[in-house]
Motif scaffolding. Structure first.
Motif, PDB file in Angstrom:
ATOM      1  N   TYR A 199     -44.104 -72.196 -71.006  1.00 57.38           N
ATOM      2  CA  TYR A 199     -43.218 -71.518 -69.673  1.00 57.38           C
ATOM      3  C   TYR A 199     -43.986 -70.411 -69.280  1.00 57.38           C
ATOM      4  O   TYR A 199     -44.002 -69.920 -68.027  1.00 57.38           O
ATOM      5  N   TRP A 200     -44.519 -69.516 -70.036  1.00 53.77           N
ATOM      6  CA  TRP A 200     -44.845 -68.286 -69.644  1.00 53.77           C
ATOM      7  C   TRP A 200     -46.183 -68.225 -68.730  1.00 53.77           C
ATOM      8  O   TRP A 200     -46.475 -67.120 -68.359  1.00 53.77           O
ATOM      9  N   VAL A 201     -46.850 -69.192 -68.583  1.00 54.46           N
ATOM     10  CA  VAL A 201     -47.789 -69.133 -67.831  1.00 54.46           C
ATOM     11  C   VAL A 201     -47.402 -69.171 -66.354  1.00 54.46           C
ATOM     12  O   VAL A 201     -47.985 -68.811 -65.557  1.00 54.46           O
ATOM     13  N   THR A 202     -46.020 -69.652 -66.142  1.00 54.30           N
ATOM     14  CA  THR A 202     -45.348 -69.091 -64.667  1.00 54.30           C
ATOM     15  C   THR A 202     -45.152 -67.709 -64.682  1.00 54.30           C
ATOM     16  O   THR A 202     -44.601 -67.411 -63.418  1.00 54.30           O
ATOM     17  N   ARG A 203     -45.110 -66.976 -65.571  1.00 49.68           N
ATOM     18  CA  ARG A 203     -44.733 -65.665 -65.610  1.00 49.68           C
ATOM     19  C   ARG A 203     -46.044 -64.830 -65.548  1.00 49.68           C
ATOM     20  O   ARG A 203     -45.905 -63.333 -65.675  1.00 49.68           O
ATOM     21  N   GLY A 204     -47.204 -65.462 -65.599  1.00 52.70           N
ATOM     22  CA  GLY A 204     -48.316 -64.522 -65.419  1.00 52.70           C
ATOM     23  C   GLY A 204     -49.010 -64.219 -66.686  1.00 52.70           C
ATOM     24  O   GLY A 204     -49.745 -63.305 -66.876  1.00 52.70           O
ATOM     25  N   TYR A 205     -48.667 -65.102 -67.837  1.00 50.30           N
ATOM     26  CA  TYR A 205     -49.182 -64.839 -68.949  1.00 50.30           C
ATOM     27  C   TYR A 205     -50.517 -66.113 -69.265  1.00 50.30           C
ATOM     28  O   TYR A 205     -50.327 -67.053 -68.736  1.00 50.30           O
ATOM     29  N   ALA A 206     -51.477 -65.622 -69.842  1.00 48.39           N
ATOM     30  CA  ALA A 206     -52.111 -66.559 -70.650  1.00 48.39           C
ATOM     31  C   ALA A 206     -51.698 -67.027 -71.969  1.00 48.39           C
ATOM     32  O   ALA A 206     -51.057 -66.259 -72.615  1.00 48.39           O
ATOM     33  N   VAL A 207     -51.605 -68.267 -72.304  1.00 50.79           N
ATOM     34  CA  VAL A 207     -50.891 -68.762 -73.429  1.00 50.79           C
ATOM     35  C   VAL A 207     -51.832 -69.531 -74.483  1.00 50.79           C
ATOM     36  O   VAL A 207     -52.645 -70.417 -74.094  1.00 50.79           O
ATOM     37  N   LEU A 208     -52.206 -69.050 -75.875  1.00 54.95           N
ATOM     38  CA  LEU A 208     -52.837 -70.023 -76.855  1.00 54.95           C
ATOM     39  C   LEU A 208     -51.897 -70.532 -77.730  1.00 54.95           C
ATOM     40  O   LEU A 208     -51.264 -69.981 -78.448  1.00 54.95           O
ATOM     41  N   ASP A 209     -51.739 -71.694 -77.375  1.00 55.42           N
ATOM     42  CA  ASP A 209     -50.507 -72.344 -77.978  1.00 55.42           C
ATOM     43  C   ASP A 209     -51.374 -73.263 -79.345  1.00 55.42           C
ATOM     44  O   ASP A 209     -52.608 -73.646 -79.059  1.00 55.42           O
ATOM     45  N   ASP A 210     -50.482 -73.627 -80.504  1.00 54.62           N
ATOM     46  CA  ASP A 210     -51.330 -74.181 -81.638  1.00 54.62           C
ATOM     47  C   ASP A 210     -52.586 -73.666 -81.861  1.00 54.62           C
ATOM     48  O   ASP A 210     -53.498 -74.639 -82.450  1.00 54.62           O
ATOM     49  N   ALA A 211     -52.533 -72.447 -82.115  1.00 53.42           N
ATOM     50  CA  ALA A 211     -53.758 -71.786 -82.516  1.00 53.42           C
ATOM     51  C   ALA A 211     -54.010 -72.100 -83.969  1.00 53.42           C
ATOM     52  O   ALA A 211     -53.133 -72.026 -84.629  1.00 53.42           O
ATOM     53  N   ALA A 212     -55.319 -72.587 -84.508  1.00 57.83           N
ATOM     54  CA  ALA A 212     -55.338 -72.766 -85.801  1.00 57.83           C
ATOM     55  C   ALA A 212     -55.498 -71.505 -86.852  1.00 57.83           C
ATOM     56  O   ALA A 212     -56.004 -70.712 -86.509  1.00 57.83           O
ATOM     57  N   PHE A 213     -54.617 -71.702 -87.800  1.00 58.32           N
ATOM     58  CA  PHE A 213     -54.267 -70.649 -88.637  1.00 58.32           C
ATOM     59  C   PHE A 213     -54.500 -71.349 -90.356  1.00 58.32           C
ATOM     60  O   PHE A 213     -53.483 -71.217 -90.959  1.00 58.32           O
ATOM     61  N   PRO A 214     -55.637 -71.672 -90.525  1.00 55.07           N
ATOM     62  CA  PRO A 214     -55.875 -72.088 -91.904  1.00 55.07           C
ATOM     63  C   PRO A 214     -55.817 -71.126 -93.174  1.00 55.07           C
ATOM     64  O   PRO A 214     -56.610 -70.215 -92.826  1.00 55.07           O
ATOM     65  N   ILE A 215     -55.343 -71.503 -94.135  1.00 52.92           N
ATOM     66  CA  ILE A 215     -55.274 -70.659 -95.198  1.00 52.92           C
ATOM     67  C   ILE A 215     -55.980 -71.402 -96.457  1.00 52.92           C
ATOM     68  O   ILE A 215     -55.321 -72.477 -96.722  1.00 52.92           O
ATOM     69  N   VAL A 216     -57.153 -71.269 -96.605  1.00 51.57           N
ATOM     70  CA  VAL A 216     -58.098 -71.889 -97.634  1.00 51.57           C
ATOM     71  C   VAL A 216     -58.177 -71.286 -99.011  1.00 51.57           C
ATOM     72  O   VAL A 216     -58.383 -70.200 -99.073  1.00 51.57           O
ATOM     73  N   GLY A 217     -58.070 -72.153 -99.915  1.00 50.35           N
ATOM     74  CA  GLY A 217     -58.114 -71.877-101.427  1.00 50.35           C
ATOM     75  C   GLY A 217     -59.195 -73.033-102.192  1.00 50.35           C
ATOM     76  O   GLY A 217     -58.392 -74.033-102.384  1.00 50.35           O
TER      77      GLY A 217
END
Length: 355
Positions: free
Chosen positions: A161-179
């Motif tokens: 929704y916030w693209v309509t408020r003048g923001y860039a949005v990075l959704d579903d950014a990958a955050f892997p935690i690897v072991g």
């Protein structure tokens, strides 16, 4: 045999015929769309070759069609749904690929406001939304199943929704935690979490679209836990939004997410990963939101209440919003509208208009 058809070049679903006697496969059909997404729903008539499919694009609402894989004729429309989200119909959407400092390949879906000039590159505030996931090998962690042609379908919890408020949005950014091997993912949870976040911000910043001093991070449930840790252990963000999270891992002593060790087997891991245990270090504005009747075993409302009290005790800029009668997810119209308002006010004050 029906397959999703993920490849390095995109997603191309397919239908194969498998001979049980010879064990050989024959490709009967494969989608060729590069600017749309085709989903193979069901086989209507195998002899005639009729298949029910769903076709969509990032600004074309999903509709059903019948295709004939033998005649290879044009799809016959079955439904004629119109896009109910006209205001975000023309936003820019792309899946970006980038690498973490250790070389791990990551992705995220980047949205820019409709009409944004990619040549002038006005510096926008950025909202990053994510949910961490644990892996036992880097190859699995680097797999990408995002399709840039997915229809942009916002729900109550979406940051789009916030693209309509003048923001860039990075959704579903990958955050892997690897072991890998004998090392468990959570043994280096914080280091990897911060590395994931920095890689994402660096990637969007390298495109020239954002002001990296005005970046917010948010998440729901384990994403809220991620948010609190990122604000505590990095200086990458101007503010955060944490919804329905858990912040004291000693209150989930017999494991959480993919962590199989109990608290008594790995007390350092539980304590180090707990934002509550590090409340004295957290000085970045954090909006906490929780459903009053959250019955998810790992995220009782007490988690947010105790964390909020700890943060306030150390003078951190924070706000706690309790949504009446809501559980782990929120459903009442009044709750959702209030949720959106709270998030918007927080972002406007601490991110877009950061002093």
């Amino acid at each position: 045999l029906v397959g999703d058809g993920f490849t390095d070049k995109g997603q191309f679903p397919f239908i194969d015929q498998f001979n049980l006697k010879t064990k050989k496969k024959t490709r009967l059909y494969q989608s060729k769309y590069t600017n749309k997404k085709e989903t193979l729903n069901s086989l209507i008539d195998a002899k005639k070759g009729e298949v029910l499919v769903q076709i969509e694009s990032k600004n074309e609402y999903p509709n059903y069609y019948v295709i004939n894989i033998k005649k290879k004729s044009a799809p016959t429309p079955v439904t004629f749904f119109e896009n109910p989200f006209k205001k975000i119909e023309n936003v820019s959407k792309e899946v970006i690929k980038y690498k973490r400092a250790d070389g791990l390949e990551l992705t995220g879906t980047l949205y820019l406001p409709a009409g944004y000039d990619k040549k002038k590159k006005e510096k926008l505030p950025l909202i990053m939304w994510a949910y961490p996931a644990e892996f036992k090998d880097k190859n699995s962690a680097s797999q990408n199943t995002s399709n840039p042609n997915d229809f942009t379908y916002p729900n109550y919890g979406s940051p789009v929704y916030w693209v309509t408020r003048g923001y860039a949005v990075l959704d579903d950014a990958a955050f892997p935690i690897v072991g890998e091997g004998k090392t468990e993912p959570n043994d280096t949870f914080l280091e990897q979490l911060v590395a994931d976040a920095k890689a994402a911000i660096d990637a969007v910043d390298a495109l020239g679209y954002i002001d990296r001093n005005r970046v917010a991070v948010g998440g729901h449930s384990y994403g809220a836990f991620m948010t609190a840790n990122l604000l505590t252990h990095s200086n990458l963000f101007a503010a955060g939004i944490a919804r329905s999270g858990a912040y004291n891992r000693t209150l989930t002593p017999f494991g959480f997410q993919s962590e199989e060790r109990n608290y008594w087997e790995a007390p350092e891991v539980y304590n180090t990963m707990s934002p509550f245990m590090n409340a004295d270090k957290m000085k970045t504005p954090l909006l906490l939101i929780h459903g009053e009747a959250d019955n998810n075993s790992g995220t009782f409302p007490m988690q947010s209440e105790r964390y909020f009290n700890a943060l306030k005790g150390f003078g951190a800029p924070t706000r706690l919003v309790i949504l009446p009668k809501e559980s782990h997810g929120y459903s009442a119209k009044e709750s959702i509208l209030h949720l959106l308002w709270e998030q918007d006010q927080w972002l406007e004050k601490y991110v877009k208009n950061k002093k």
